[in-house]
Write an enzyme that holds these catalytic residues in place. Structure first.
Site, mmCIF file in Angstrom:
data_model
loop_
_atom_site.group_PDB
_atom_site.id
_atom_site.type_symbol
_atom_site.label_atom_id
_atom_site.label_comp_id
_atom_site.label_asym_id
_atom_site.label_seq_id
_atom_site.Cartn_x
_atom_site.Cartn_y
_atom_site.Cartn_z
ATOM 1 N N CYS A 162 0.810 -1.226 0.000
ATOM 2 C CA CYS A 162 0.000 0.000 0.000
ATOM 3 C C CYS A 162 0.842 1.274 0.000
ATOM 4 C CB CYS A 162 -0.911 0.007 1.212
ATOM 5 S SG CYS A 162 -1.734 -1.563 1.451
ATOM 6 N N HIS A 294 -3.258 7.926 5.925
ATOM 7 C CA HIS A 294 -3.390 6.592 5.344
ATOM 8 C C HIS A 294 -4.838 6.131 5.568
ATOM 9 C CE1 HIS A 294 -2.163 2.840 3.686
ATOM 10 N NE2 HIS A 294 -2.347 2.164 4.793
ATOM 11 N N GLU A 305 -2.494 5.358 13.696
ATOM 12 C CA GLU A 305 -2.116 6.566 12.946
ATOM 13 C C GLU A 305 -2.445 7.833 13.734
ATOM 14 O OE1 GLU A 305 -3.710 6.757 8.962
ATOM 15 O OE2 GLU A 305 -2.344 8.403 8.437
ATOM 16 N N LYS A 326 -9.651 7.977 1.287
ATOM 17 C CA LYS A 326 -10.029 6.584 0.988
ATOM 18 C C LYS A 326 -11.521 6.363 1.228
ATOM 19 C CE LYS A 326 -5.639 4.128 1.689
ATOM 20 N NZ LYS A 326 -4.717 5.161 2.207
ATOM 21 N N HIS A 331 -9.519 2.051 -1.020
ATOM 22 C CA HIS A 331 -8.086 1.805 -0.839
ATOM 23 C C HIS A 331 -7.533 1.206 -2.127
ATOM 24 C CE1 HIS A 331 -4.228 1.116 0.577
ATOM 25 N NE2 HIS A 331 -4.450 0.470 1.706
ATOM 26 N N PHE A 390 1.139 -2.875 4.540
ATOM 27 C CA PHE A 390 1.356 -4.236 5.024
ATOM 28 C C PHE A 390 2.840 -4.551 4.872
ATOM 29 C CE2 PHE A 390 -2.979 -6.443 4.151
ATOM 30 C CZ PHE A 390 -3.479 -5.875 5.295
#
Lengths: 401, 121
Positions: A162, A294, A305, A326, A331, A390
């Site tokens: 990502c 994110h 976050e 997002k 995403h 990830f």
């Protein structure tokens, strides 16, 4: 140090086929999440996504060329055409040798791979169409961009799940800043709406069945998206010498690895990437006004976050506007950072903060200003755009008007 | 880890098919106990715990299970009983939302879904 400016942008996502449509959608808080139509959902538990609905490749490419273009390459080429046209550059001339082309993608040609394997295993196909390999390779998209536009300098693909697009943009930014190239085409592209990929995502149990509600209480996970976004980066001197439009500036890039868990986010890794980015920008943390987070909408990411933003910005965190776009474009994995950088630059240009939509109830563990549901008419000059992948690979960009 | 467990489909289906024909009350008792036994086996293996130390009252949070283990346990149970459990890892932070807190809750969940599977379509 060389100032690196943005002189062209292109984007295709669930909320627009180009940057004009995207800017309007971001300002309107339009959510691009809906029932999946590009793939059968009868064997899926999660039946929603943020897809580029109704995309007809034949509007952009002829049939012969499509034999070589996976859906992710198609998106990359569409976004690149818009960005190159906006920049006014013609790479077939001398500039094409001093131009880098660096694209991020998480998985590359999954549509091609999935379709081919279905033919092999389900239909007992005896042979494949000849160019499956160059169609599915993760570097296919950037190769096609270099061929279409005559870009003959350094070119490759970055893969960090990502964070792929942010690693691509950051690398391109550093190459221009270092004087290695005058111009760089960069961004990300992804398309994962295939039965096999969706079953694998579903198995992780982190997809939201309803919608994407970043930072909100009762969020149920992420919603996958697809698309591509491309930025043309250029040294300010090169851009000014040719009277190019200047759409914004990349001022910092920071990276880190969690060296922790393969899927769980790390506070320390996120903090170090944001700090490295701010340090690289040479700007004081207090000058930042907006963070394009994110913000995946998973339980863990959004809490981690939020804590990371508190740790990096201290008291200033309360004055930051933080949103996750997002919630609108889904995403888009390896394209996410590029779509979000473009979203941030469009909002900066037009003087508004994009909202976090689908935000229905505050989560006490997420206590920042997430610009809920409605875009805020507010000019801003300096922003961060974060990607935490990830595998614990993090990449953060700093952008300035 | 998954390699040893992913493809035991044939065995598990056969076993479940055999278990799904209880005609007398004591068969039901057997069947219930077998479900519990299989669930305990799976959890004990993932938690690297002594099987005999697990009871229906054992809370999952007291076992050495991380979020990956929980997802793996659900997967193995689904494979073992050929059922689908609508578990979302985002809700595991809030144990109440996840619908199970103890080993017994997991067993009850399996019974509930096997029961659903037996309903005529």
């Amino acid at each position: 140090m060389t100032s690196v400016v943005v002189t062209g942008m292109g984007c295709i996502s669930a909320i627009g086929r180009n940057t004009a449509q995207m800017a309007a959608a971001l300002r309107a808080g339009q959510c691009g999440i809906g029932p999946l139509t590009v793939t059968p959902t009868d064997r899926l538990m999660v039946k929603i996504g943020a897809e580029v609905a109704g995309f007809d490749p034949l509007e952009h490419f002829d049939e012969k060329r499509l034999l070589l273009l996976d859906r992710f390459s198609q998106f990359a080429l569409v976004a690149a055409r818009e960005a190159v046209a906006a920049s006014g550059l013609d790479f077939r001339g001398p500039v094409g040798e001093r131009a880098a082309a660096i694209l991020g993608s998480g998985v590359g040609g999954m549509t091609t791979l999935d379709e081919s394997f279905q033919r092999l295993y389900l239909e007992n196909a005896k042979r494949f169409q000849p160019f499956i390999i160059p169609k599915l390779m993760i570097s296919a998209a950037i190769s096609h961009i270099t061929m279409e536009h005559g870009m003959r300098g350094p070119a490759f693909t970055t893969a960090s799940a990502c964070a792929s697009a942010n690693h691509a943009i950051g690398t391109a930014f550093h190459m221009v800043r270092a004087g290695m190239v005058d111009v760089a085409l960069t961004g990300g592209a992804e398309s994962v709406f295939t039965p096999g990929t969706l079953k694998a995502w579903e198995a992780m149990r982190i997809l939201a069945p309803d919608t994407c509600r970043p930072f909100a209480k009762g969020r149920k996970g992420l919603v996958l998206g697809e698309g591509a976004a491309i930025l043309i980066l250029e040294s300010r001197a090169h851009a000014q010498a040719r009277g190019a439009p200047i759409l914004g500036e990349i001022v910092g890039f920071g990276m880190s690895a969690d060296a922790g868990d393969i899927v769980l986010p790390s506070l320390d890794g996120a903090v170090r990437a944001m700090r490295a980015c701010i340090k690289d920008s040479g700007l004081a943390p207090e000058t930042f006004e907006y963070v394009n987070a994110h913000g995946t909408g998973t339980a863990m990411n959004d809490v981690t976050e939020t804590r990371a933003i508190h740790e990096v910005f201290g008291d200033h965190a309360r004055r930051l506007a933080v949103s996750s776009t997002k919630s609108m474009h889904g995403h888009a994995l390896g394209a996410a950072g590029a779509i979000e950088a473009v979203a941030t630059l469009l909002a900066m240009r037009d003087g508004f903060i994009p909202p976090t939509v689908n935000y229905n109830e505050a989560d006490p563990q997420c206590d920042l200003d997430y610009v809920p549901n409605i875009a805020r008419e507010q000019a801003f000059d300096v922003a961060l755009s974060s990607s935490f992948a990830f595998g614990g690979l993090n990449a953060v960009l700093a952008l300035r008007r | 880890m998954t390699g040893s467990t992913s493809f035991c489909h044939t065995n598990s289906l056969t076993e479940v098919a055999a278990l799904e024909r209880p005609t007398e009350e004591h068969y039901w008792g057997h069947w219930m106990a077998d479900v519990e036994g299989a669930v305990l086996d799976i959890i004990a293996e993932k938690a690297k715990s002594d099987r005999s130390s697990l009871t229906p009252q054992t809370e999952l949070t007291t076992l050495t299970l991380d979020s990956l283990d929980i997802v793996e346990i659900i997967f193995q149970i689904e494979e073992r009983f050929d059922i689908s459990i609508p578990y979302n890892a985002n809700e595991s932070v809030d144990a109440a939302g996840a619908g199970f807190k103890t080993v017994g809750d997991v067993v009850a969940l399996v019974h509930q879904h096997i029961g659903q599977g037996q309903q005529p379509a």
